[in-house]
Scaffold this motif. Structure first.
Motif, PDB file in Angstrom:
ATOM      1  N   MET A 103      43.899  30.358  40.139  1.00 55.65           N
ATOM      2  CA  MET A 103      44.443  31.456  39.362  1.00 55.65           C
ATOM      3  C   MET A 103      43.835  31.397  37.959  1.00 55.65           C
ATOM      4  SD  MET A 103      46.703  34.011  39.326  1.00 55.65           S
ATOM      5  CE  MET A 103      47.811  33.744  40.657  1.00 55.65           C
ATOM      6  N   TYR A 104      43.460  32.538  37.459  1.00 50.91           N
ATOM      7  CA  TYR A 104      42.862  32.650  36.131  1.00 50.91           C
ATOM      8  C   TYR A 104      43.755  33.503  35.248  1.00 50.91           C
ATOM      9  CZ  TYR A 104      38.714  30.783  38.280  1.00 50.91           C
ATOM     10  OH  TYR A 104      37.826  29.963  38.945  1.00 50.91           O
ATOM     11  N   ALA A 105      43.869  33.109  33.998  1.00 50.12           N
ATOM     12  CA  ALA A 105      44.617  33.884  33.010  1.00 50.12           C
ATOM     13  C   ALA A 105      43.622  34.407  31.979  1.00 50.12           C
ATOM     14  CB  ALA A 105      45.674  33.019  32.339  1.00 50.12           C
ATOM     15  N   PHE A 106      43.739  35.682  31.671  1.00 49.19           N
ATOM     16  CA  PHE A 106      42.879  36.332  30.686  1.00 49.19           C
ATOM     17  C   PHE A 106      43.753  36.804  29.533  1.00 49.19           C
ATOM     18  CE2 PHE A 106      40.595  36.571  34.618  1.00 49.19           C
ATOM     19  CZ  PHE A 106      39.271  36.354  34.255  1.00 49.19           C
ATOM     20  N   PHE A 107      43.393  36.388  28.335  1.00 52.70           N
ATOM     21  CA  PHE A 107      44.091  36.804  27.125  1.00 52.70           C
ATOM     22  C   PHE A 107      43.114  37.634  26.319  1.00 52.70           C
ATOM     23  CE2 PHE A 107      46.003  33.014  28.728  1.00 52.70           C
ATOM     24  CZ  PHE A 107      47.367  33.254  28.601  1.00 52.70           C
ATOM     25  N   ILE A 108      43.519  38.843  25.982  1.00 51.24           N
ATOM     26  CA  ILE A 108      42.579  39.756  25.334  1.00 51.24           C
ATOM     27  C   ILE A 108      43.185  40.378  24.081  1.00 51.24           C
ATOM     28  CG2 ILE A 108      41.329  40.328  27.442  1.00 51.24           C
ATOM     29  CD1 ILE A 108      42.947  42.875  27.643  1.00 51.24           C
ATOM     30  N   SER A 117      47.077  41.432  24.850  1.00 56.85           N
ATOM     31  CA  SER A 117      47.533  41.582  26.222  1.00 56.85           C
ATOM     32  C   SER A 117      47.058  40.388  27.034  1.00 56.85           C
ATOM     33  CB  SER A 117      46.992  42.881  26.813  1.00 56.85           C
ATOM     34  OG  SER A 117      47.571  43.128  28.071  1.00 56.85           O
ATOM     35  N   GLN A 118      47.582  40.297  28.235  1.00 58.51           N
ATOM     36  CA  GLN A 118      47.151  39.250  29.151  1.00 58.51           C
ATOM     37  C   GLN A 118      47.354  39.721  30.578  1.00 58.51           C
ATOM     38  OE1 GLN A 118      49.477  35.681  28.925  1.00 58.51           O
ATOM     39  NE2 GLN A 118      51.384  36.788  28.677  1.00 58.51           N
ATOM     40  N   PHE A 119      46.575  39.139  31.472  1.00 60.82           N
ATOM     41  CA  PHE A 119      46.784  39.383  32.894  1.00 60.82           C
ATOM     42  C   PHE A 119      46.258  38.183  33.659  1.00 60.82           C
ATOM     43  CE2 PHE A 119      42.566  41.099  32.132  1.00 60.82           C
ATOM     44  CZ  PHE A 119      41.851  40.761  33.268  1.00 60.82           C
ATOM     45  N   ARG A 120      46.661  38.089  34.892  1.00 63.94           N
ATOM     46  CA  ARG A 120      46.240  36.992  35.756  1.00 63.94           C
ATOM     47  C   ARG A 120      45.464  37.555  36.948  1.00 63.94           C
ATOM     48  NH1 ARG A 120      49.558  34.709  32.732  1.00 63.94           N
ATOM     49  NH2 ARG A 120      50.777  32.869  32.754  1.00 63.94           N
ATOM     50  N   SER A 121      44.581  36.704  37.466  1.00 65.77           N
ATOM     51  CA  SER A 121      43.758  37.108  38.597  1.00 65.77           C
ATOM     52  C   SER A 121      43.549  35.900  39.500  1.00 65.77           C
ATOM     53  CB  SER A 121      42.417  37.620  38.078  1.00 65.77           C
ATOM     54  OG  SER A 121      41.558  37.897  39.134  1.00 65.77           O
ATOM     55  N   THR A 122      43.457  36.156  40.801  1.00 67.58           N
ATOM     56  CA  THR A 122      43.253  35.048  41.740  1.00 67.58           C
ATOM     57  C   THR A 122      41.819  34.538  41.731  1.00 67.58           C
ATOM     58  OG1 THR A 122      42.907  36.639  43.516  1.00 67.58           O
ATOM     59  CG2 THR A 122      45.130  35.737  43.269  1.00 67.58           C
ATOM     60  N   THR A 123      40.862  35.396  41.380  1.00 65.63           N
ATOM     61  CA  THR A 123      39.462  34.968  41.278  1.00 65.63           C
ATOM     62  C   THR A 123      38.904  35.408  39.932  1.00 65.63           C
ATOM     63  OG1 THR A 123      38.511  36.985  42.204  1.00 65.63           O
ATOM     64  CG2 THR A 123      39.125  35.239  43.773  1.00 65.63           C
ATOM     65  N   GLY A 137      39.009  39.138  37.930  1.00 64.78           N
ATOM     66  CA  GLY A 137      39.371  39.214  36.510  1.00 64.78           C
ATOM     67  C   GLY A 137      38.314  39.942  35.707  1.00 64.78           C
ATOM     68  N   PHE A 138      37.038  39.647  35.983  1.00 69.01           N
ATOM     69  CA  PHE A 138      35.949  40.343  35.304  1.00 69.01           C
ATOM     70  C   PHE A 138      35.999  41.835  35.606  1.00 69.01           C
ATOM     71  CE2 PHE A 138      32.866  36.480  35.014  1.00 69.01           C
ATOM     72  CZ  PHE A 138      33.707  35.889  34.086  1.00 69.01           C
ATOM     73  N   ASP A 139      36.292  42.188  36.852  1.00 68.06           N
ATOM     74  CA  ASP A 139      36.401  43.602  37.199  1.00 68.06           C
ATOM     75  C   ASP A 139      37.575  44.252  36.468  1.00 68.06           C
ATOM     76  OD1 ASP A 139      34.146  43.802  38.722  1.00 68.06           O
ATOM     77  OD2 ASP A 139      35.177  43.633  40.641  1.00 68.06           O
ATOM     78  N   GLY A 140      38.656  43.516  36.280  1.00 64.65           N
ATOM     79  CA  GLY A 140      39.789  44.035  35.505  1.00 64.65           C
ATOM     80  C   GLY A 140      39.395  44.331  34.064  1.00 64.65           C
ATOM     81  N   LEU A 141      38.614  43.441  33.476  1.00 63.75           N
ATOM     82  CA  LEU A 141      38.134  43.659  32.106  1.00 63.75           C
ATOM     83  C   LEU A 141      37.187  44.855  32.045  1.00 63.75           C
ATOM     84  CD1 LEU A 141      37.555  39.921  31.199  1.00 63.75           C
ATOM     85  CD2 LEU A 141      39.294  41.428  30.198  1.00 63.75           C
ATOM     86  N   THR A 142      36.329  44.970  33.050  1.00 68.10           N
ATOM     87  CA  THR A 142      35.416  46.114  33.121  1.00 68.10           C
ATOM     88  C   THR A 142      36.202  47.416  33.236  1.00 68.10           C
ATOM     89  OG1 THR A 142      33.682  44.763  34.104  1.00 68.10           O
ATOM     90  CG2 THR A 142      33.536  47.137  34.459  1.00 68.10           C
ATOM     91  N   GLN A 176      43.707  28.212  35.531  1.00 74.01           N
ATOM     92  CA  GLN A 176      44.999  27.537  35.601  1.00 74.01           C
ATOM     93  C   GLN A 176      45.020  26.412  36.624  1.00 74.01           C
ATOM     94  OE1 GLN A 176      47.461  31.166  35.913  1.00 74.01           O
ATOM     95  NE2 GLN A 176      48.266  30.555  33.915  1.00 74.01           N
ATOM     96  N   ASP A 177      43.982  26.322  37.453  1.00 68.78           N
ATOM     97  CA  ASP A 177      43.880  25.220  38.400  1.00 68.78           C
ATOM     98  C   ASP A 177      43.134  24.026  37.792  1.00 68.78           C
ATOM     99  OD1 ASP A 177      45.212  26.695  40.346  1.00 68.78           O
ATOM    100  OD2 ASP A 177      43.350  27.605  41.043  1.00 68.78           O
ATOM    101  N   ASP A 178      42.580  24.212  36.613  1.00 71.77           N
ATOM    102  CA  ASP A 178      41.845  23.155  35.916  1.00 71.77           C
ATOM    103  C   ASP A 178      42.858  22.240  35.227  1.00 71.77           C
ATOM    104  OD1 ASP A 178      40.285  21.556  34.289  1.00 71.77           O
ATOM    105  OD2 ASP A 178      39.338  23.208  33.219  1.00 71.77           O
ATOM    106  N   CYS A 179      42.907  21.001  35.633  1.00 72.88           N
ATOM    107  CA  CYS A 179      43.907  20.081  35.082  1.00 72.88           C
ATOM    108  C   CYS A 179      43.664  19.770  33.606  1.00 72.88           C
ATOM    109  CB  CYS A 179      43.968  18.796  35.903  1.00 72.88           C
ATOM    110  SG  CYS A 179      42.430  17.861  35.889  1.00 72.88           S
ATOM    111  N   PHE A 180      42.468  20.070  33.089  1.00 69.62           N
ATOM    112  CA  PHE A 180      42.171  19.805  31.691  1.00 69.62           C
ATOM    113  C   PHE A 180      42.588  20.952  30.777  1.00 69.62           C
ATOM    114  CE2 PHE A 180      39.036  17.260  34.054  1.00 69.62           C
ATOM    115  CZ  PHE A 180      39.451  16.010  33.634  1.00 69.62           C
ATOM    116  N   GLY A 181      42.854  22.110  31.350  1.00 74.70           N
ATOM    117  CA  GLY A 181      43.285  23.256  30.551  1.00 74.70           C
ATOM    118  C   GLY A 181      42.242  23.751  29.576  1.00 74.70           C
ATOM    119  N   ASN A 182      40.993  23.771  30.007  1.00 75.19           N
ATOM    120  CA  ASN A 182      39.906  24.221  29.132  1.00 75.19           C
ATOM    121  C   ASN A 182      39.872  25.743  29.043  1.00 75.19           C
ATOM    122  OD1 ASN A 182      38.875  21.633  28.559  1.00 75.19           O
ATOM    123  ND2 ASN A 182      37.873  21.601  30.552  1.00 75.19           N
ATOM    124  N   TRP A 183      39.813  26.243  27.831  1.00 75.82           N
ATOM    125  CA  TRP A 183      39.683  27.672  27.576  1.00 75.82           C
ATOM    126  C   TRP A 183      38.214  28.030  27.495  1.00 75.82           C
ATOM    127  CZ3 TRP A 183      43.749  30.925  27.399  1.00 75.82           C
ATOM    128  CH2 TRP A 183      45.017  30.362  27.255  1.00 75.82           C
TER     129      TRP A 183
END
Length: 89
Positions: free
Chosen positions: A1-6, A18-24, A28-33, A50-57
């Motif tokens: 799961m990916y979270a996008f903050f814009i 705003s923010q939204f979540r996407s499974t891939t 998510g890129f298509d949502g931004l487009t 959100q699956d990255d245990c390091f929480g890298n942005w």
């Protein structure tokens, strides 16, 4: 799961967070487009796997989202690096 903050602006220049979540990430890129296609001006994009245990942005370049879909471009890129990484290449 990916979270996008814009951070984006409307036609009048008013800012919105705003923010939204996407499974891939591709979806998510298509949502931004789609947001740019609808007239929103993207000012800042941050993505979190959100699956990255390091929480890298990851800060994404707003210029990359220019109303053109990315799925085909990303698929072509994936095909190229898969070929290059294959043992027969």
């Amino acid at each position: 799961m990916y979270a996008f903050f814009i951070l984006c602006t409307d036609d009048n220049g008013k800012y919105y967070n705003s923010q939204f979540r996407s499974t891939t990430i591709e979806a998510g890129f298509d949502g931004l487009t789609e947001l740019t296609r609808e007239g929103w001006k993207l000012r800042y994009i941050r993505c979190l796997d959100q699956d990255d245990c390091f929480g890298n942005w990851i800060d994404l370049p707003v210029e990359a989202f220019d109303e053109r879909p990315m799925v085909a471009i990303l698929q072509e890129l994936q095909n190229e690096w898969t070929y290059l990484l294959s043992p027969s290449a």
